[in-house]
Design an enzyme around this catalytic site. Structure first.
Site, short mmCIF file in Angstrom:
data_model
loop_
_atom_site.label_atom_id
_atom_site.label_comp_id
_atom_site.label_asym_id
_atom_site.label_seq_id
_atom_site.Cartn_x
_atom_site.Cartn_y
_atom_site.Cartn_z
N THR B 364 0.85 -1.20 0.00
CA THR B 364 0.00 0.00 0.00
C THR B 364 0.88 1.25 0.00
O THR B 364 2.04 1.23 0.39
CB THR B 364 -0.93 0.02 1.22
OG1 THR B 364 -0.14 -0.18 2.38
CG2 THR B 364 -1.99 -1.05 1.12
N ARG B 365 0.26 2.35 -0.44
CA ARG B 365 1.04 3.58 -0.65
C ARG B 365 1.69 4.10 0.61
O ARG B 365 2.81 4.60 0.57
CB ARG B 365 0.12 4.66 -1.22
CG ARG B 365 -0.20 4.40 -2.65
CD ARG B 365 -1.18 5.42 -3.17
NE ARG B 365 -1.37 5.19 -4.59
CZ ARG B 365 -2.24 5.86 -5.33
NH1 ARG B 365 -3.00 6.79 -4.78
NH2 ARG B 365 -2.37 5.59 -6.60
#
Ligand SMILES: Cc1cc2nc3c(=O)[nH]c(=O)nc-3n(C[C@H](O)[C@H](O)[C@H](O)COP(=O)(O)OP(=O)(O)OC[C@H]3O[C@@H](n4cnc5c(N)ncnc54)[C@H](O)[C@@H]3O)c2cc1C
Ligand SMILES: Cc1cc2nc3c(=O)[nH]c(=O)nc-3n(C[C@H](O)[C@H](O)[C@H](O)COP(=O)(O)O)c2cc1C
Lengths: 439, 544
Positions: B364-365
């Protein structure tokens, strides 16, 4: 000193609690000396707090002088104009204070039908008042009142139409009779011919609430509450650009400065004070020059304005007088009952012009049209509605003309003849000069 | 943690040599577990970054300090300013000419409402046009709404509102069909022809299925092209460009009744009165929180949050921002601009100054961004001309998938050209960029804020992404909720005309600020970033 809003008296519908807080004493005294009621009210200097400031004892004496039985008392709790929020407080937080005053009045004038006439939009006030009325049913004081009156008093709550115009006294009478709240021409005043043509006393909620205390504690005490010769206390509905808006009970005769800057905490965000619309808002604006005026009936009259209901809508720097005036005139226009063409058409005409000036679409001649209408409209309706609209318009035009000019811009200010509407309307209105207004 | 732009690290030339020498890059062993990585290196976790809001419907809620300062400020306009202002009337006022605003305007107009669409700059000057990677929708045979739902919740650390997420994912397939009908193009899978076939699907970071639909790497631009045409052709929509909203209006019942707009061309206020108002003003990247550069467009200054909050709307997760891992770090003039996630999704590696990979690029970012910041903070970043970052190994990608840069990473190749480098030969220097506000105005499934008459759609809202947004869900959101809000606004607006419109809410707001001892000197919304040198007070003077 707080009388009406004293925390100990804010007991809601609980009659026992009211009696425990010293309630009932006013009615006791009234029952003990019926003939002394009206003189006591007179000595206290109580005046109507529904807007007109009419001497309360004179109204009571007028109804008392009429032959009975069948007389009525209407406690006027229609309260619907912008910025006024005192009667709903009394009815929902301390209803017995109001009821006791109404019973004293009923005894004084000899009326067995007593109506708490309440705006249905104030649901809490209606509910609490209903419950409060029910609690009097079996109370011994009520039985003693029945004895004095020669018949059992019929105390009840009537919800009106919720319309502003329903607060005018003859409209209130019509409403209590189940009709549409149309004001009618006066005279005859309700004191001679009210509900079912019977003599009827119409008093404001706050007026009646004071009456019980005057009986209980005496006129001297009452007069001593006020400042500078003005008697009693007054509920001020303070709103607008102040730090602490709300209901402030203060001595009658408190200065505007003390209300706004002392009790109200000053103009919001430390801005400059511009003006106050007084309730209403149908009266001449008070400005910075009036800050030291005592807020009582006579002092404000002397300054060309009126105390009205004691609503004080404060306008600080940054808030537009033009926009507020437009809002209030629109309110009056929407609430004109339509019986008197000059009122209906005139207020709408003013409102339309104000709306377009406010929206930057004013036309040359609008300013002059407004000034003409402000001069023509007063006195042209059977009740005071159109007068209020015209007064607030005229006052804002006089004192804050620059705001109108700015909104009109350079083109709108030329005194052109293009817009004949205002003037033409004025000609037609000239014919409709009906005198009216509360006693 | 040091400031993101700190220049210490391995000098660019040395880092390049390390990268060349170690291709393909070996993974670095010393990985931190995600929670610890986030705790130590995510910008939102820095001490002092958040303050509790002190006034308003969400008093007590932690909020990014820079945003809190704006939220708790005084208005730009006074009641006096709007006396004499021209008045425009509509059933529905839509504020914001990005994707969400256009979709809401179209939907409301097609439901029969007279729509006013007011936007700060020109129609389409927005974050929407900048979206590159794509849009999510569960369309594949192996995929399901349930999986999309679960992926979204998980990516958002289970902070999202389940009812909103359910609405979002179930609208997905319908949204894609709608967009195709509006004329938007999508990439097709290998072997499809123009007249039929399957949409190309890729796996977005954090997803369990291939669900990302795209148009090359300028999906948002293509979406906006279609929406813009539709809006310009819609008979029921009046468009007001260069009319930023400065304050919302209320009526005498406290309902939202439109907005005060500022006509930039003439420097004067204009009132837009409407039965229902849809706020679609997008994000807040131009606040540059924590000193980060941003991928966002010029107008992303959190105006919508300020306006809605002042009127009494509640906010949520305003302490959670998304820092996209791959913003451009060099050249400085392009700092913050986005290098699409499509690069990583296609297989491009992230490499530190020692020539090592240090994170799963498809995590995830928030995790990838924190990992990059860690490399920089611990001295393993790449330093060039005072900027620090890590390498995005586009040459490695091109070697693995020859032709990919020219074929499907068009925007990336274009960016490289503008940066003066050949993406096939030299890696980009990247570092996290402020990308997205995860939170925003709290809404219900139809887009209603808590304030009667006020709906919100798009990035300005909160609740859909929890504490971390998945790639591709923002574009889906703006269409799904733009449609929902537009339909609800059109249905509601015709009930009653607003009366006595004004700024009466300001007095209560100022009292609240004063009660908390907050200064009234600061004015908001910002409208333009401070370096825009635009002074609203001065500009207003021009009207006379
Ligand atoms: C570089 C980049 C890449 C992205 N890539 C993707 C992606 O691949 N997939 C994905 O799903 N999402 C992506 N996103 C996120 C997504 O693009 C946005 O979240 C989304 O487009 C927001 O749409 P919106 O309509 O809510 O806001 P915007 O598109 O930003 O529109 C807001 C509009 O409101 C206007 N406005 C602002 N303030 C005012 C005011 N006071 N008055 C009037 N108008 C105002 C603005 O000028 C603008 O026109 C990306 C974002 C960026 C910045
Ligand atoms: C348009 C109009 C509306 C009025 N509304 C009210 C009202 O809501 N309540 C009220 O007590 N008096 C209202 N009045 C004043 C009443 O006519 C009347 O004067 C008052 O009820 C008498 O009570 P007082 O003598 O105690 O003031 C209104 C008058 C006008 C002209």
């Amino acid at each position: 000193m707080r009388v009406l809003t004293d925390e100990r008296r804010c007991v809601g519908a609980d009659l026992g609690a009211w009696m425990a807080a010293g309630g009932g004493a006013g009615l006791e005294r009234a029952l003990a000396d019926r003939g002394g009621i009206i003189p006591a009210i007179e000595a206290a200097g109580l005046r109507g707090l529904g807007g007109a400031g009419f001497a309360t004892h004179r109204k009571w004496a007028a109804v008392a002088a009429q032959p009975g039985p069948g007389k009525w008392v209407i406690c006027n709790g229609n309260e619907d104009e912008p910025g006024t929020f005192k009667d709903r407080f009394l009815l929902s937080r301390t209803p017995h204070q109001v009821i006791e005053g109404a019973l004293v009045a009923a005894l004084a004038v000899g009326a067995a039908d007593i109506v708490l006439y309440i705006n249905p939009r104030e649901a809490a006030a209606v509910a609490v008042a209903r419950e409060a009325v029910a609690q009097w049913e079996a109370h011994p004081l009520l039985a003693r009142l029945a004895g004095a009156l020669g018949e059992a008093p019929r105390l009840r709550v009537v919800t009106g139409s919720g319309l502003y115009i329903g607060g005018e006294e003859t409209a209130a009478v019509a409403s209590v009779m189940g009709g549409f709240p149309f004001p009618r021409l006066k005279p005859p005043f309700p004191a001679e011919s009210g509900v079912g043509d019977a003599p009827t006393l119409v008093n404001n909620v706050e007026t009646l609430a004071h009456a019980g205390h005057i009986l209980a504690q005496g006129p001297e005490w009452y007069r001593g509450l006020g400042l500078g010769g003005a008697p009693g206390t007054k509920l001020f509905s303070l709103s607008g650009d102040v730090l602490r808006p709300g209901l402030h009970e203060l001595p009658m005769g408190t200065t505007l400065r003390s209300l706004v800057f002392g009790h109200g905490g000053g103009v919001l965000a430390g801005r400059a004070f511009k003006a106050v619309f007084t309730g209403g808002p149908s009266n001449t604006l008070l400005t910075a020059a009036d800050l030291d005026v005592p807020l009582d009936f006579d002092s404000l009259r002397a300054r060309g304005s009126r105390l009205g209901t004691g609503a004080m809508i404060v306008v600080g720097e940054g808030t537009s007088i033009l926009r507020k005036t437009a809002e209030y005139v629109a309110f009056f226009a929407a609430n004109s009952c339509g019986q008197c063409p000059p009122c209906k058409i005139g207020t709408h005409q003013v409102s339309r012009i104000l709306e377009r000036v406010e929206a930057g679409a004013g036309r040359p001649g609008d300013l002059r049209a407004l000034e003409n209408l402000a001069g023509l409209l007063p006195g042209s309706g059977r009740c005071g509605l159109v007068d209020g609209a015209a007064t607030v318009l005229a006052s804002s035009l006089r004192t804050f003309r620059g705001e109108y000019e700015r909104a009109l811009g350079p083109s709108g200010q030329e005194d052109g003849q293009e817009d004949g509407q205002g003037d033409g309307q004025g000609d037609r209105l000239r014919g409709g000069g009906l005198r009216g207004g509360a006693p | 943690m040091s400031a993101p732009a700190a220049a210490h690290g391995i000098p660019h030339a040395a880092a390049l040599a390390a990268w060349r020498g170690r291709a393909p890059a070996p993974p670095r062993a010393l990985a931190l577990p995600a929670p610890e990585l986030l705790e130590r290196f995510h910008p939102d976790r820095r001490p002092g970054a958040m303050v509790p809001l002190r006034v308003g419907a969400s008093a007590g809620l932690p909020c990014r300090a820079e945003l809190a300062a704006l939220l708790q400020s005084d208005a730009l306009v006074e009641d006096e300013d709007i006396a004499g202002a021209p008045l425009l009337d509509a059933d529905v006022l839509v504020i914001g000419g990005g994707g969400a605003g256009c979709v809401a305007a179209l939907t409301a107009a097609r439901a029969g409402a007279r729509v006013l669409l007011a936007t700060k700059l020109r129609l389409g000057d927005s974050n929407t046009v900048m979206a590159e990677g794509g849009i999510q929708a569960a369309m594949g045979p192996e995929d399901s709404l349930q999986r999309h739902f679960e992926d979204t919740l998980r990516a958002g650390h289970f902070a999202a509102d389940k009812a909103l997420v359910a609405a979002l994912v179930s609208d997905g397939p319908g949204v894609i069909r709608w967009l195709i009908q509006e004329g938007m193009g999508f990439d097709l899978a290998e072997g499809s022809d123009r007249m039929g076939g399957n949409l190309l699907r890729r796996k977005p970071g954090g997803a369990t299925a291939a669900r990302l639909l795209s148009y090359r790497d300028f999906t948002g631009l293509e979406m906006m092209r279609a929406l813009r045409e539709a809006v310009l052709l819609a008979p029921g929509i009046t468009l007001l460009e260069r009319h930023p909203a400065l304050e919302l209006l209320t009526d005498d019942r406290g309902r939202c009744a439109g907005a005060v707009l500022h006509e930039l061309a003439r420097g004067r206020p204009v009132l837009a009165r409407a039965g229902a108002t849809v706020l679609a003003t997008g994000g807040a990247g131009r606040l540059h929180v924590a000193g980060f550069p941003t991928s966002n467009h010029y107008g992303a200054t959190a105006d919508g949050l300020v306006l809605a909050y002042r009127l009494g709307a509640a906010l949520r997760e305003v302490d959670s921002f998304q820092y996209h891992p791959t913003g451009i770090a060099w050249p400085p003039r392009m700092a913050g601009q986005l290098v699409s996630e499509a690069a990583r999704a296609s297989g491009a590696a992230l490499v530190n100054g020692l020539g090592e990979r240090f994170v799963d690029e498809l995590d995830t970012r928030d995790v990838v961004a924190a990992a990059i910041l860690r490399e920089i903070a611990e001295g393993r970043g790449v330093a060039r001309d005072g900027q620090a970052g890590v390498f995005l190994d586009t040459p490695g990608l091109e070697r693995a998938k020859p032709g990919i840069l020219g074929r499907s990473l068009v925007t990336l190749t274009h960016l490289a050209h503008r940066a003066g480098l050949d993406a096939a030969a030299e890696p980009f220097l990247v570092r996290p960029t402020l990308h997205y506000q995860n939170g925003g105005i709290a809404i219900g499934p139809d887009g209603w804020s808590g304030v009667p008459g006020l709906l919100c759609a798009g990035e300005v809202t909160g609740g859909l992404h929890g504490r971390n947004r998945m790639m591709g869900n923002a574009l889906l959101e703006l269409v799904a909720f733009g449609r929902r809000a537009g339909a609800a606004a059109a249905a509601d607006a015709r009930a009653e005309r607003p009366r006595n419109i004004g700024l009466t809410h300001l007095a209560d707001w100022r009292r609240a600020l004063i009660a908390q001892g907050l200064p009234l000197a600061r004015k908001a919304p910002l409208v333009f970033p401070p370096y825009g040198n635009f002074d609203m007070a001065k500009d207003r003077g021009r009207a006379a």
